[in-house]
Enzyme design. Structure first.
Site: not given
Length: 628
Positions: A117, A226, A277, A434, A560, A562, A565
């Site tokens: 998600h 989330h 959240s 939902y 990229d 990592s 970075t």
């Protein structure tokens, strides 16, 4: 920030009795991981339904993680991918590819696909109109990358299948999720709410997979939150908080491997996260700093747009992602150790000390006693020693089974549901928005408005799940014992549409080349400083490389994938710039470094034909020094 944990089990419980030996068949287990990032430019991100939020670079790469479990009579595949959710079209495409490769081995009834998600993964992999409108249609490069990544992760898991054991544990994690619709929750009956300590599910459930020697193969965990620590202003592809938890655990287990590589697979999957959240400081009005309206989440001035929920680090979405991800990672890590007693155990307490030369507070072993232990009982495995750091292991009781187990264990869980644990695996196989309770539905906040089958949706699901759970508990081994139901539609490509324009031919300024460095690096940096450079615009776009004098060779230390970075891709008409940031960590070794960027550009060949050409750019060499 303190993170409070409440344990429910003293030790993880194995699914197979270690004393049973050859008299008991262990599970067959396979784990695999593969990249599913896709094109990180121009494609809309999936989650916030914001057409302006299109991909423009990479914060972290996205991965699919697969787990295969076979108990001798039935095989199950569980996949969790760093995507917003699994669409019906995506599932159908994956099943089609699996059928070509494996026939009926992996099929509709034994393959579960789940999404973490993250709201910073690519969109464009739905076949229904609503989702195509909000993600600029059906985007073939996007869905192809996800399908290929999921199938490849299953391929790797399939190739790596070996006998093993599964350990289950659970605990609670505080200060990492918040109910974003408490007003709706309060509309539930008091007798229902009184069953729980909180209005948000705090439970972490974890499965640990080991081979028969006890060495870790992987871990699968569920927690309800989330993946929206990276907010709606973000335009970089990112696996968000759940992906960062995976990153941390995999980096810790796969020593010497780059991110996304190594044998140990750690997955943090979505659960019942509907109103959960990670923005635990709650919603505030961005223009006044005051709390938003409790019922409708709006502000007196600015309305809904001004109401923004804040994470533990406030408005810094990168630190919010890091904090929540670290919390989840630490909780899982604390449940993945086998039982073991440290040297200070033999020292006793102030109420009764030990007789030998052990002391409390010991963080280093004793060669004399460790040698005796190794000779008599065997040395602790490297995994157990690493997991229990900084505790030096005196007795690795979780690995000692003669003449009987040295610490409490459970009997086998195979063939019985007496100790079953129910986990809600979220966002699986098809996305239907939902599911609220009937009472929450009446308030009609976002979650209620997004319960698309009406106020009795939950009751309908419970009725169906009751029948499915009964079939599982009765150990029905063939799929035909339950009605299959109608086949989902598979719309033809000609019925689908894309609002994403075809990529134009790339251009560059006069007297420049693709991959040319626009902004030079400084000659030297100290650790914890950001190094930024710009270039003219299933391989990494970025490498950070360190020069080794002894071998005269450049070694890749970051890609990229990592955390350190960040790859920004900024488009300006037919021209584009790539900006690469390396946030130099405190762990960086002093020495000479360079940053390389790899990409492709589209060029016209003749009047109608175009070709894709690879390019690369490299920075000047610069030095990194330690803070003095």
């Amino acid at each position: 920030m303190a993170v409070h944990w409440e344990d429910r089990l003293q030790e993880p419980e194995p699914t197979v009795n270690p004393t049973a030996g050859l008299h008991e068949n262990p599970y067959l287990i396979g784990v695999g991981r593969a990249d599913c990032t896709g094109p990180p430019g121009d494609v809309p991100l999936m989650g916030y339904a914001n057409l302006e939020q299109t991909a423009a670079g990479i914060h972290t790469r996205l991965f699919s993680r697969a787990f295969i479990v076979d108990n001798g009579s039935k095989r199950v595949v569980f996949v969790t991918a760093d995507i917003g959710m699994v669409s019906q079209r995506l599932r159908l495409e994956v099943l089609k590819e699996l059928e070509v490769k494996y026939g009926i081995l992996y099929r509709q009834d034994n393959v579960i696909l789940s999404g973490t998600h993250t709201h910073s993964g690519l969109g464009g992999y739905f076949q229904y109109t609503l989702f195509m409108i909000t993600s600029k249609g059906y985007i073939k490069p996007s869905i192809k990358a996800i399908v290929n990544g999921i199938v490849k992760s299953i391929d790797i898991a399939h190739r790596n299948i070996k006998p093993g054991r599964i350990y289950m544990s659970k605990g609670e994690l505080e200060e990492s999720n918040l109910n974003r619709s408490p007003h709706s929750y309060l509309n539930n009956p008091a007798e229902e709410r009184n069953k729980y300590k909180s209005n948000t599910d705090k439970q972490v459930t974890l499965l640990k997979f080991t081979d028969l020697d006890g060495d870790g193969m992987g871990m699968l965990s569920w927690f309800a939150v989330h993946a929206v620590s990276m907010n709606y202003t973000n335009q970089m592809v990112s696996s968000d908080n759940m992906g960062y938890a995976s990153y941390l655990l995999e980096q810790e287990k796969n020593i010497g491997f780059l991110p996304g590589e190594g044998p140990f697979v750690a997955a943090f999957a979505s659960s019942n996260l509907g109103d959960a959240s990670p923005n635990i400081r709650g919603p505030f009005c961005a223009n006044t700093g005051l709390p938003c309206d409790y019922l409708n989440s709006s502000c007196p001035i600015g309305g809904l747009k001004m109401c923004v929920a804040l994470g533990p680090a406030g408005s810094d979405m990168f630190n919010n992602t890091k904090i929540i991800g670290e919390n989840i990672f630490k909780r899982a890590k604390s449940r993945t150790c086998k039982p073991a007693l440290g040297h200070s155990f033999a020292a006793g307490t102030t109420d009764g000390g030990g007789d030998l030369n052990f002391t409390q507070g010991a963080v280093e072993g004793d060669p004399f006693w460790d040698g005796i232990r190794d000779a008599l009982l065997g040395a602790p495995s490297n995994e157990t020693q690493d997991c229990h750091q900084p505790k030096p292991i005196l007795f690795s009781t979780g690995e000692m089974t003669w003449p009987l187990p040295w610490h409490p264990i459970s009997t086998t869980a195979q063939g019985t549901f007496s100790n079953a644990e129910v986990v809600v695996a979220g966002l699986c196989n098809i996305y239907t928005h939902y599911i609220t309770t009937y009472e929450e539905y009446q308030i009609q906040r976002y979650e209620g408005a997004s319960t698309i089958y009406g106020p009795h949706t939950l009751s309908a699901y419970i009725q169906k799940f009751r029948g499915l759970a009964k079939a599982i508990a009765e150990v029905r081994t063939t799929y035909c014992t339950l009605p299959k139901g109608p086949e989902p539609p598979f719309f033809k490509d000609s019925q689908l549409f894309s609002l994403l324009p075809a990529a134009a031919v790339d251009k560059k300024p006069i007297n420049t080349t693709f991959g040319e460095v626009l902004e030079r690096v400084d000659p030297e940096y100290t650790v914890h400083i950001t190094d930024t450079m710009s270039f003219q615009r299933d391989k990494t776009f970025v490498t950070v490389e360190k020069y080794h004098n002894s071998t005269a060779h450049w070694d890749v230390v970051h890609t990229d994938a990592s955390w350190e970075t960040r790859f920004h891709w900024v488009k300006n008409g037919a021209e584009s710039n790539a900006t690469i940031e390396w946030h130099i960590p405190l762990s960086a070794q002093a020495g000479s470094y360079r940053i390389r960027h790899f990409g492709h550009y589209k060029q016209r060949k003749g009047f109608l034909e175009t070709v894709i050409i690879a390019y690369e750019g490299v920075s000047d060499v610069f030095r990194v020094s330690k803070i003095k």
